[in-house]
Design an enzyme around this catalytic site. Structure first.
Site, PDB file in Angstrom:
ATOM      1  N   CYS A 175     -10.772  -4.003  -5.240  1.00 49.21           N
ATOM      2  CA  CYS A 175     -11.777  -4.455  -4.272  1.00 49.21           C
ATOM      3  C   CYS A 175     -13.124  -3.775  -4.485  1.00 49.21           C
ATOM      4  CB  CYS A 175     -11.241  -4.246  -2.847  1.00 49.21           C
ATOM      5  SG  CYS A 175     -12.145  -5.195  -1.609  1.00 49.21           S
ATOM      6  N   HIS A 192      -5.818  -6.028  -2.604  1.00 51.42           N
ATOM      7  CA  HIS A 192      -5.241  -4.705  -2.359  1.00 51.42           C
ATOM      8  C   HIS A 192      -3.725  -4.718  -2.504  1.00 51.42           C
ATOM      9  CE1 HIS A 192      -9.010  -3.120  -0.716  1.00 51.42           C
ATOM     10  NE2 HIS A 192      -9.135  -4.274  -0.098  1.00 51.42           N
ATOM     11  N   GLU A 199      -2.213  -2.051  -2.880  1.00 50.95           N
ATOM     12  CA  GLU A 199      -1.840  -0.769  -2.272  1.00 50.95           C
ATOM     13  C   GLU A 199      -1.561  -0.921  -0.776  1.00 50.95           C
ATOM     14  OE1 GLU A 199      -4.829  -1.648  -3.076  1.00 50.95           O
ATOM     15  OE2 GLU A 199      -6.368  -0.742  -1.815  1.00 50.95           O
TER      16      GLU A 199
END
Lengths: 208, 301
Positions: free
Chosen positions: A88, A185, A187
Protein backbone atom coordinates in the site's frame (compact mmCIF):
# COMPACT_ATOMS: atom_id res chain seq x y z
CA UNK A 1 24.54 -12.59 18.80
CA UNK A 2 26.49 -11.33 15.81
CA UNK A 3 23.89 -10.80 13.11
CA UNK A 4 26.38 -11.62 10.37
CA UNK A 5 26.81 -15.23 11.44
CA UNK A 6 23.28 -16.34 12.29
CA UNK A 7 21.29 -18.39 9.84
CA UNK A 8 18.46 -15.92 9.87
CA UNK A 9 17.91 -13.09 7.39
CA UNK A 10 17.70 -9.65 9.00
CA UNK A 11 14.89 -7.52 7.69
CA UNK A 12 14.69 -3.74 8.13
CA UNK A 13 11.01 -2.88 8.64
CA UNK A 14 10.41 0.83 8.14
CA UNK A 15 8.55 1.76 11.35
CA UNK A 16 7.99 5.52 11.19
CA UNK A 17 4.23 5.05 11.04
CA UNK A 18 1.55 2.57 9.99
CA UNK A 19 0.87 -1.16 10.13
CA UNK A 20 4.30 -2.27 11.31
CA UNK A 21 3.49 -4.84 14.01
CA UNK A 22 1.61 -7.11 11.58
CA UNK A 23 4.63 -7.44 9.28
CA UNK A 24 6.96 -8.01 12.24
CA UNK A 25 4.80 -10.85 13.51
CA UNK A 26 4.55 -12.55 10.10
CA UNK A 27 8.29 -12.25 9.37
CA UNK A 28 9.07 -13.85 12.75
CA UNK A 29 6.64 -16.64 12.00
CA UNK A 30 8.49 -17.25 8.72
CA UNK A 31 11.84 -17.50 10.51
CA UNK A 32 13.29 -14.09 9.63
CA UNK A 33 14.57 -11.48 12.08
CA UNK A 34 12.53 -8.28 11.62
CA UNK A 35 14.03 -5.07 13.02
CA UNK A 36 11.74 -2.00 13.25
CA UNK A 37 13.68 0.99 11.94
CA UNK A 38 12.73 4.52 12.99
CA UNK A 39 15.93 6.52 12.56
CA UNK A 40 18.92 6.99 10.27
CA UNK A 41 21.13 5.41 12.95
CA UNK A 42 18.97 2.29 13.05
CA UNK A 43 18.93 2.13 9.25
CA UNK A 44 22.73 2.17 9.15
CA UNK A 45 23.00 -0.83 11.51
CA UNK A 46 23.08 -3.46 8.74
CA UNK A 47 23.75 -5.93 7.26
CA UNK A 48 20.21 -6.13 5.89
CA UNK A 49 18.95 -9.03 3.82
CA UNK A 50 15.60 -7.44 3.09
CA UNK A 51 13.52 -4.29 3.50
CA UNK A 52 9.79 -4.04 4.27
CA UNK A 53 7.90 -0.81 3.57
CA UNK A 54 4.57 -1.12 5.40
CA UNK A 55 1.14 0.37 4.84
CA UNK A 56 0.19 3.63 6.48
CA UNK A 57 -0.13 7.18 5.24
CA UNK A 58 2.36 7.66 2.40
CA UNK A 59 2.51 11.46 2.72
CA UNK A 60 3.32 11.15 6.45
CA UNK A 61 6.06 8.58 5.87
CA UNK A 62 7.57 10.66 3.07
CA UNK A 63 7.70 13.74 5.28
CA UNK A 64 9.28 11.84 8.19
CA UNK A 65 11.85 10.10 5.94
CA UNK A 66 13.08 13.50 4.82
CA UNK A 67 12.91 15.15 8.24
CA UNK A 68 14.89 12.32 9.83
CA UNK A 69 17.41 12.19 6.91
CA UNK A 70 16.50 8.60 6.13
CA UNK A 71 15.32 9.09 2.57
CA UNK A 72 18.68 8.94 0.78
CA UNK A 73 20.17 6.05 2.78
CA UNK A 74 16.94 4.06 2.32
CA UNK A 75 16.94 4.70 -1.43
CA UNK A 76 20.62 3.66 -1.58
CA UNK A 77 19.94 0.48 0.38
CA UNK A 78 17.18 -0.47 -2.05
CA UNK A 79 19.25 0.48 -5.10
CA UNK A 80 22.01 -1.81 -3.79
CA UNK A 81 19.70 -4.74 -4.57
CA UNK A 82 18.34 -6.12 -1.28
CA UNK A 83 14.92 -7.78 -1.59
CA UNK A 84 12.00 -5.46 -0.89
CA UNK A 85 8.39 -6.12 0.08
CA UNK A 86 6.05 -3.13 0.03
CA UNK A 87 2.36 -2.88 0.87
CA UNK A 88 0.00 0.00 0.00
CA UNK A 89 1.74 3.20 1.16
CA UNK A 90 5.04 1.31 0.87
CA UNK A 91 4.38 0.75 -2.82
CA UNK A 92 3.68 4.48 -3.22
CA UNK A 93 7.06 5.23 -1.57
CA UNK A 94 8.85 2.99 -4.09
CA UNK A 95 7.17 4.42 -7.17
CA UNK A 96 9.02 6.52 -9.70
CA UNK A 97 5.91 8.62 -10.21
CA UNK A 98 2.82 9.46 -8.12
CA UNK A 99 -0.09 10.70 -10.27
CA UNK A 100 -1.81 12.61 -7.48
CA UNK A 101 0.70 13.39 -4.72
CA UNK A 102 -0.26 15.41 -1.66
CA UNK A 103 1.26 18.92 -2.01
CA UNK A 104 5.04 18.54 -1.86
CA UNK A 105 4.89 14.74 -1.54
CA UNK A 106 7.91 12.89 -2.98
CA UNK A 107 8.82 9.21 -3.25
CA UNK A 108 12.02 7.18 -3.25
CA UNK A 109 11.65 6.77 -7.01
CA UNK A 110 13.37 3.38 -7.12
CA UNK A 111 10.71 1.32 -8.96
CA UNK A 112 9.68 2.25 -12.52
CA UNK A 113 5.92 2.32 -11.93
CA UNK A 114 3.28 5.05 -11.76
CA UNK A 115 0.72 4.87 -8.95
CA UNK A 116 -2.53 6.65 -8.23
CA UNK A 117 -3.41 7.10 -4.55
CA UNK A 118 -6.86 6.21 -3.15
CA UNK A 119 -7.72 4.86 -6.60
CA UNK A 120 -10.73 2.79 -5.51
CA UNK A 121 -12.55 5.42 -3.44
CA UNK A 122 -12.85 6.31 0.22
CA UNK A 123 -13.04 4.10 3.31
CA UNK A 124 -16.65 3.00 2.66
CA UNK A 125 -15.28 1.40 -0.54
CA UNK A 126 -12.47 -0.42 1.29
CA UNK A 127 -12.93 -4.18 1.06
CA UNK A 128 -11.62 -7.65 1.64
CA UNK A 129 -11.36 -9.95 -1.36
CA UNK A 130 -9.38 -12.76 -2.85
CA UNK A 131 -6.68 -11.79 -5.35
CA UNK A 132 -4.98 -14.20 -7.77
CA UNK A 133 -1.26 -13.43 -7.93
CA UNK A 134 1.62 -15.03 -9.80
CA UNK A 135 2.68 -16.51 -6.42
CA UNK A 136 -0.76 -17.87 -5.50
CA UNK A 137 -4.14 -16.72 -4.24
CA UNK A 138 -4.03 -14.04 -1.54
CA UNK A 139 -6.72 -13.08 0.98
CA UNK A 140 -6.31 -9.32 0.71
CA UNK A 141 -7.64 -6.20 2.41
CA UNK A 142 -7.84 -3.10 0.24
CA UNK A 143 -7.88 -0.02 2.50
CA UNK A 144 -8.18 3.24 0.56
CA UNK A 145 -5.84 1.44 -1.80
CA UNK A 146 -3.71 2.82 -4.63
CA UNK A 147 -3.47 1.26 -8.09
CA UNK A 148 -0.54 0.92 -10.45
CA UNK A 149 -1.38 2.81 -13.63
CA UNK A 150 1.82 2.23 -15.61
CA UNK A 151 4.80 -0.13 -15.40
CA UNK A 152 8.22 0.19 -17.02
CA UNK A 153 11.65 -1.46 -17.03
CA UNK A 154 11.65 -5.09 -15.87
CA UNK A 155 8.54 -4.69 -13.69
CA UNK A 156 6.00 -7.51 -14.12
CA UNK A 157 2.30 -7.28 -13.30
CA UNK A 158 1.57 -10.12 -10.85
CA UNK A 159 -2.04 -9.34 -9.88
CA UNK A 160 -5.05 -7.45 -11.14
CA UNK A 161 -8.15 -6.67 -9.16
CA UNK A 162 -11.13 -8.91 -9.69
CA UNK A 163 -9.53 -11.10 -12.34
CA UNK A 164 -6.50 -13.18 -13.33
CA UNK A 165 -3.04 -11.57 -13.75
CA UNK A 166 -3.70 -11.55 -17.52
CA UNK A 167 -7.16 -9.96 -17.20
CA UNK A 168 -8.22 -6.37 -17.60
CA UNK A 169 -8.72 -5.29 -13.97
CA UNK A 170 -6.67 -2.58 -12.26
CA UNK A 171 -3.06 -3.56 -11.51
CA UNK A 172 -2.74 -4.15 -7.76
CA UNK A 173 0.57 -6.03 -7.46
CA UNK A 174 3.88 -5.91 -9.33
CA UNK A 175 7.24 -7.63 -9.02
CA UNK A 176 10.80 -7.67 -10.24
CA UNK A 177 13.44 -10.18 -9.23
CA UNK A 178 14.15 -7.83 -6.31
CA UNK A 179 10.86 -6.13 -5.38
CA UNK A 180 7.36 -7.33 -4.55
CA UNK A 181 4.92 -4.43 -4.30
CA UNK A 182 1.17 -4.54 -3.73
CA UNK A 183 -1.58 -2.03 -3.20
CA UNK A 184 -3.41 -4.28 -0.70
CA UNK A 185 -2.70 -5.60 2.78
CA UNK A 186 -2.01 -9.33 3.17
CA UNK A 187 -0.71 -8.46 6.65
CA UNK A 188 -4.21 -7.54 7.86
CA UNK A 189 -5.51 -11.00 6.99
CA UNK A 190 -2.25 -12.72 7.98
CA UNK A 191 -1.90 -14.24 4.49
CA UNK A 192 1.69 -15.50 4.23
CA UNK A 193 1.81 -16.15 0.46
CA UNK A 194 3.79 -13.10 -0.65
CA UNK A 195 5.78 -12.79 2.58
CA UNK A 196 6.99 -16.39 2.10
CA UNK A 197 8.34 -15.54 -1.34
CA UNK A 198 9.99 -12.41 0.11
CA UNK A 199 11.66 -14.37 2.93
CA UNK A 200 12.92 -16.97 0.41
CA UNK A 201 14.55 -14.10 -1.47
CA UNK A 202 16.01 -12.70 1.77
CA UNK A 203 17.57 -16.11 2.49
CA UNK A 204 19.17 -16.11 -0.96
CA UNK A 205 20.42 -12.56 -0.34
CA UNK A 206 22.01 -13.68 2.93
CA UNK A 207 23.92 -16.39 1.10
CA UNK A 208 24.87 -14.13 -1.81
CA UNK B 1 -12.86 -16.69 2.33
CA UNK B 2 -15.32 -18.85 0.51
CA UNK B 3 -15.80 -16.78 -2.62
CA UNK B 4 -14.07 -14.02 -4.54
CA UNK B 5 -16.65 -11.28 -4.07
CA UNK B 6 -15.50 -8.18 -2.25
CA UNK B 7 -16.65 -7.56 1.33
CA UNK B 8 -17.02 -3.95 2.42
CA UNK B 9 -17.72 -2.72 5.94
CA UNK B 10 -16.61 -5.90 7.74
CA UNK B 11 -14.93 -5.53 11.15
CA UNK B 12 -11.55 -6.37 9.56
CA UNK B 13 -11.96 -3.68 6.91
CA UNK B 14 -13.22 -1.12 9.44
CA UNK B 15 -10.44 -1.84 11.93
CA UNK B 16 -7.90 -2.05 9.09
CA UNK B 17 -7.89 1.67 8.39
CA UNK B 18 -7.16 2.40 12.06
CA UNK B 19 -4.27 -0.09 11.92
CA UNK B 20 -2.78 2.01 9.12
CA UNK B 21 -3.02 5.18 11.24
CA UNK B 22 -0.84 3.72 14.02
CA UNK B 23 2.13 5.80 15.09
CA UNK B 24 0.46 8.88 13.67
CA UNK B 25 -1.21 12.11 14.70
CA UNK B 26 -4.84 12.99 13.90
CA UNK B 27 -5.51 16.72 13.99
CA UNK B 28 -8.69 18.71 14.62
CA UNK B 29 -9.37 21.20 11.81
CA UNK B 30 -12.22 23.65 11.31
CA UNK B 31 -11.45 24.89 7.77
CA UNK B 32 -10.07 23.49 4.51
CA UNK B 33 -7.04 25.73 4.97
CA UNK B 34 -6.27 24.20 8.38
CA UNK B 35 -6.73 20.74 6.88
CA UNK B 36 -4.04 21.53 4.28
CA UNK B 37 -1.68 22.77 7.00
CA UNK B 38 -2.27 19.51 8.90
CA UNK B 39 -1.62 17.39 5.79
CA UNK B 40 1.57 19.35 5.01
CA UNK B 41 2.75 18.80 8.58
CA UNK B 42 2.41 15.02 8.26
CA UNK B 43 -0.95 14.31 9.93
CA UNK B 44 -2.20 10.78 9.16
CA UNK B 45 -5.80 12.06 9.16
CA UNK B 46 -7.81 15.14 10.03
CA UNK B 47 -10.90 15.48 12.21
CA UNK B 48 -13.39 17.93 10.69
CA UNK B 49 -15.45 19.96 13.14
CA UNK B 50 -16.85 23.48 13.22
CA UNK B 51 -15.34 24.56 16.53
CA UNK B 52 -12.31 23.12 18.31
CA UNK B 53 -13.06 21.89 21.84
CA UNK B 54 -11.44 24.96 23.45
CA UNK B 55 -13.96 27.19 21.61
CA UNK B 56 -16.90 24.89 22.35
CA UNK B 57 -15.90 25.20 25.99
CA UNK B 58 -15.49 28.99 25.83
CA UNK B 59 -18.64 29.71 23.82
CA UNK B 60 -20.96 27.16 25.41
CA UNK B 61 -24.29 26.19 23.85
CA UNK B 62 -25.19 22.96 22.10
CA UNK B 63 -22.37 21.56 19.96
CA UNK B 64 -23.51 19.51 16.94
CA UNK B 65 -22.22 17.80 13.79
CA UNK B 66 -20.56 20.24 11.36
CA UNK B 67 -22.30 21.73 8.34
CA UNK B 68 -22.06 19.27 5.40
CA UNK B 69 -20.61 22.03 3.20
CA UNK B 70 -17.74 22.49 5.63
CA UNK B 71 -17.06 18.74 5.67
CA UNK B 72 -17.24 18.59 1.86
CA UNK B 73 -14.72 21.42 1.68
CA UNK B 74 -12.29 19.55 3.92
CA UNK B 75 -12.79 16.23 2.09
CA UNK B 76 -12.01 18.04 -1.18
CA UNK B 77 -8.98 19.84 0.24
CA UNK B 78 -6.84 16.89 1.38
CA UNK B 79 -5.86 13.41 0.23
CA UNK B 80 -5.43 11.93 3.72
CA UNK B 81 -8.39 10.31 5.55
CA UNK B 82 -11.06 12.64 6.94
CA UNK B 83 -12.90 11.93 10.18
CA UNK B 84 -15.87 13.88 11.50
CA UNK B 85 -17.79 14.00 14.77
CA UNK B 86 -21.38 12.98 15.46
CA UNK B 87 -23.15 13.51 18.78
CA UNK B 88 -23.34 10.50 21.10
CA UNK B 89 -26.44 8.51 20.11
CA UNK B 90 -27.25 10.70 17.10
CA UNK B 91 -27.52 7.99 14.44
CA UNK B 92 -28.93 10.38 11.83
CA UNK B 93 -25.90 12.66 12.06
CA UNK B 94 -23.89 9.48 11.53
CA UNK B 95 -26.00 8.58 8.47
CA UNK B 96 -25.27 12.05 7.05
CA UNK B 97 -21.54 11.71 7.68
CA UNK B 98 -21.51 8.32 5.96
CA UNK B 99 -23.41 9.87 3.04
CA UNK B 100 -20.74 12.60 2.83
CA UNK B 101 -18.04 9.96 2.43
CA UNK B 102 -16.03 10.63 5.58
CA UNK B 103 -13.56 7.84 6.35
CA UNK B 104 -14.25 7.54 10.10
CA UNK B 105 -16.98 8.85 12.40
CA UNK B 106 -16.08 9.95 15.92
CA UNK B 107 -19.07 9.44 18.21
CA UNK B 108 -17.82 12.14 20.49
CA UNK B 109 -18.42 13.47 23.98
CA UNK B 110 -16.96 16.78 22.78
CA UNK B 111 -20.34 17.44 21.15
CA UNK B 112 -23.54 17.64 23.18
CA UNK B 113 -25.02 14.13 23.59
CA UNK B 114 -28.23 13.46 21.64
CA UNK B 115 -29.18 10.40 23.69
CA UNK B 116 -28.32 9.99 27.37
CA UNK B 117 -29.12 6.26 27.31
CA UNK B 118 -28.06 4.72 24.02
CA UNK B 119 -24.97 5.05 21.90
CA UNK B 120 -25.20 4.56 18.12
CA UNK B 121 -25.55 0.97 16.85
CA UNK B 122 -22.31 1.11 14.89
CA UNK B 123 -22.66 -2.37 13.38
CA UNK B 124 -25.33 -1.06 11.04
CA UNK B 125 -22.91 1.30 9.24
CA UNK B 126 -20.33 0.63 6.51
CA UNK B 127 -18.18 3.53 7.68
CA UNK B 128 -16.09 2.74 10.79
CA UNK B 129 -16.45 4.52 14.16
CA UNK B 130 -13.99 5.66 16.79
CA UNK B 131 -15.34 6.19 20.32
CA UNK B 132 -13.95 7.66 23.51
CA UNK B 133 -13.39 5.79 26.76
CA UNK B 134 -12.13 6.67 30.22
CA UNK B 135 -11.68 3.05 31.31
CA UNK B 136 -11.64 -0.50 29.97
CA UNK B 137 -15.30 -1.26 30.62
CA UNK B 138 -16.39 1.77 28.64
CA UNK B 139 -14.02 0.82 25.79
CA UNK B 140 -15.40 -2.73 25.66
CA UNK B 141 -19.02 -1.54 25.67
CA UNK B 142 -18.22 0.63 22.67
CA UNK B 143 -16.59 -2.36 20.94
CA UNK B 144 -19.71 -4.42 21.61
CA UNK B 145 -21.70 -1.68 19.84
CA UNK B 146 -19.37 -1.96 16.83
CA UNK B 147 -16.65 0.67 17.38
CA UNK B 148 -13.56 -0.11 15.24
CA UNK B 149 -11.11 2.14 17.10
CA UNK B 150 -10.93 3.52 20.66
CA UNK B 151 -9.45 6.76 21.91
CA UNK B 152 -8.96 7.46 25.57
CA UNK B 153 -10.94 10.63 26.26
CA UNK B 154 -8.72 12.90 28.28
CA UNK B 155 -10.29 16.31 28.83
CA UNK B 156 -10.72 17.99 25.45
CA UNK B 157 -10.06 21.67 24.96
CA UNK B 158 -7.96 22.15 28.09
CA UNK B 159 -4.34 21.69 27.00
CA UNK B 160 -4.00 19.81 30.30
CA UNK B 161 -2.73 16.29 29.61
CA UNK B 162 -3.40 14.88 33.09
CA UNK B 163 -6.76 13.30 32.26
CA UNK B 164 -5.38 11.70 29.09
CA UNK B 165 -2.61 10.23 31.24
CA UNK B 166 -5.11 8.95 33.78
CA UNK B 167 -7.32 7.31 31.16
CA UNK B 168 -4.58 5.53 29.20
CA UNK B 169 -2.99 4.34 32.45
CA UNK B 170 -6.37 3.12 33.71
CA UNK B 171 -7.10 1.16 30.54
CA UNK B 172 -3.63 -0.41 30.51
CA UNK B 173 -3.82 -1.35 34.20
CA UNK B 174 -7.25 -2.91 33.83
CA UNK B 175 -5.97 -5.00 30.91
CA UNK B 176 -3.00 -6.15 33.02
CA UNK B 177 -5.40 -7.04 35.84
CA UNK B 178 -7.46 -9.19 33.46
CA UNK B 179 -4.32 -11.00 32.31
CA UNK B 180 -3.39 -11.69 35.94
CA UNK B 181 -6.89 -12.98 36.65
CA UNK B 182 -6.72 -15.30 33.64
CA UNK B 183 -3.42 -16.73 34.90
CA UNK B 184 -4.40 -17.17 38.54
CA UNK B 185 -8.18 -17.58 38.68
CA UNK B 186 -9.72 -17.81 35.22
CA UNK B 187 -13.14 -18.57 36.73
CA UNK B 188 -13.15 -15.02 38.12
CA UNK B 189 -13.29 -13.57 34.59
CA UNK B 190 -17.09 -13.92 34.70
CA UNK B 191 -17.24 -11.54 37.65
CA UNK B 192 -14.65 -9.32 35.99
CA UNK B 193 -16.99 -9.04 33.01
CA UNK B 194 -19.87 -8.18 35.34
CA UNK B 195 -17.80 -5.50 37.07
CA UNK B 196 -16.58 -4.06 33.77
CA UNK B 197 -20.20 -4.15 32.52
CA UNK B 198 -18.93 -5.63 29.27
CA UNK B 199 -19.64 -8.86 27.35
CA UNK B 200 -17.73 -11.88 28.69
CA UNK B 201 -16.43 -12.93 25.25
CA UNK B 202 -14.64 -9.60 24.69
CA UNK B 203 -13.33 -9.55 28.27
CA UNK B 204 -11.92 -13.05 27.75
CA UNK B 205 -10.29 -12.04 24.46
CA UNK B 206 -8.58 -9.05 26.08
CA UNK B 207 -7.39 -11.23 28.98
CA UNK B 208 -5.86 -13.69 26.51
CA UNK B 209 -4.22 -11.23 24.13
CA UNK B 210 -3.26 -8.50 26.63
CA UNK B 211 -4.57 -5.77 24.37
CA UNK B 212 -7.73 -4.35 22.88
CA UNK B 213 -8.77 -6.01 19.62
CA UNK B 214 -8.70 -2.55 18.00
CA UNK B 215 -6.27 0.33 17.82
CA UNK B 216 -6.09 2.56 20.92
CA UNK B 217 -5.22 6.25 20.49
CA UNK B 218 -5.16 8.92 23.17
CA UNK B 219 -6.88 12.29 23.06
CA UNK B 220 -7.81 15.26 25.18
CA UNK B 221 -5.26 17.81 26.36
CA UNK B 222 -2.22 16.92 24.23
CA UNK B 223 -0.51 20.26 23.43
CA UNK B 224 3.24 19.65 23.07
CA UNK B 225 5.63 17.17 21.40
CA UNK B 226 6.53 15.92 24.89
CA UNK B 227 2.84 15.29 25.69
CA UNK B 228 2.51 13.20 22.52
CA UNK B 229 5.69 11.23 23.19
CA UNK B 230 4.53 10.52 26.76
CA UNK B 231 1.24 9.11 25.49
CA UNK B 232 3.17 6.85 23.11
CA UNK B 233 5.51 5.69 25.87
CA UNK B 234 2.45 4.91 27.99
CA UNK B 235 1.34 2.51 25.26
CA UNK B 236 -0.92 4.52 22.96
CA UNK B 237 -0.95 3.52 19.29
CA UNK B 238 -1.19 7.17 18.24
CA UNK B 239 -2.45 10.58 19.25
CA UNK B 240 -5.35 12.93 18.56
CA UNK B 241 -4.51 16.62 18.92
CA UNK B 242 -7.47 18.96 19.10
CA UNK B 243 -7.15 22.56 20.19
CA UNK B 244 -3.41 22.13 20.90
CA UNK B 245 -2.31 22.92 17.36
CA UNK B 246 -4.54 25.66 15.99
CA UNK B 247 -4.83 27.44 19.37
CA UNK B 248 -1.03 27.74 19.57
CA UNK B 249 1.26 30.50 18.35
CA UNK B 250 2.69 28.68 15.31
CA UNK B 251 0.36 25.87 14.22
CA UNK B 252 2.29 24.57 11.19
CA UNK B 253 5.56 24.22 13.05
CA UNK B 254 3.93 22.77 16.19
CA UNK B 255 1.96 20.25 14.12
CA UNK B 256 5.10 19.05 12.39
CA UNK B 257 6.98 18.82 15.70
CA UNK B 258 4.21 16.74 17.31
CA UNK B 259 4.26 14.37 14.30
CA UNK B 260 8.04 13.95 14.65
CA UNK B 261 7.89 13.38 18.42
CA UNK B 262 5.13 10.79 17.98
CA UNK B 263 7.23 8.84 15.44
CA UNK B 264 10.45 8.89 17.51
CA UNK B 265 8.73 8.92 20.92
CA UNK B 266 11.32 6.70 22.63
CA UNK B 267 14.35 8.79 21.61
CA UNK B 268 14.81 11.66 24.11
CA UNK B 269 17.25 13.49 21.80
CA UNK B 270 14.71 13.42 18.98
CA UNK B 271 11.85 14.60 21.23
CA UNK B 272 14.11 17.37 22.57
CA UNK B 273 14.91 18.50 19.04
CA UNK B 274 11.21 18.50 18.16
CA UNK B 275 10.39 20.60 21.23
CA UNK B 276 12.68 23.55 20.36
CA UNK B 277 11.55 26.93 19.11
CA UNK B 278 7.83 26.31 18.74
CA UNK B 279 6.59 29.60 20.21
CA UNK B 280 3.63 29.74 22.55
CA UNK B 281 1.65 26.62 23.37
CA UNK B 282 -2.10 26.99 23.86
CA UNK B 283 -2.76 28.72 27.18
CA UNK B 284 -5.17 26.09 28.42
CA UNK B 285 -7.12 25.45 31.58
CA UNK B 286 -6.19 23.19 34.48
CA UNK B 287 -8.71 20.36 34.67
CA UNK B 288 -8.77 20.77 38.46
CA UNK B 289 -10.21 24.27 37.96
CA UNK B 290 -13.08 22.99 35.77
CA UNK B 291 -16.40 22.62 37.56
CA UNK B 292 -17.64 19.03 37.23
CA UNK B 293 -20.57 19.86 34.87
CA UNK B 294 -18.05 21.24 32.36
CA UNK B 295 -15.99 18.05 32.20
CA UNK B 296 -16.63 16.47 28.81
CA UNK B 297 -15.05 13.13 29.70
CA UNK B 298 -18.02 12.39 31.97
CA UNK B 299 -20.34 12.34 28.96
CA UNK B 300 -20.89 8.79 27.66
CA UNK B 301 -21.24 5.68 29.77
Amino acid sequence: MNPGITGVPRIAVLALQGGVAEHVEMLRELGAEPVPVRSAAALSSGPWHGVVLPGGESSTMDRLLRRFRMRDPLAELITSGVPVLATCAGLILLAERIEDPAPGQTSLGVLPVTVRRNAFGRQVDSSREEVSTAFGKVDAAFIRAPEVTAVGGDVRVIARRGSSPQGAGAVVAVATDQVIGMSFHPELTHDLTLHSEFVRRAHRQRHA
Amino acid sequence: MTDSTATTGSPLVKRGLAEMLKGGVIMDVVTAEQAKIAEDAGAVAVMALDRVPADIRAQGGVARMSDPDLIDGIVEAVSIPVMAKARIGHFVEAQILQELGVDYIDESEVLSPADYVNHIDKHSFTVPFVCGATNLGEALRRLAEGAAMIRSKGEAGTGDVSEATKHIRTIRKQIADLQATLRSNPDELFVAAKELQAPYEIVREVAETGKLPVVLFTAGGVATPADAAMMMQLGADGVFVGSGIFKSGNPAQRAEAIVAATAQYDDPAAVTAASRGLGDAMVGINVADLPAPHRLAERGW
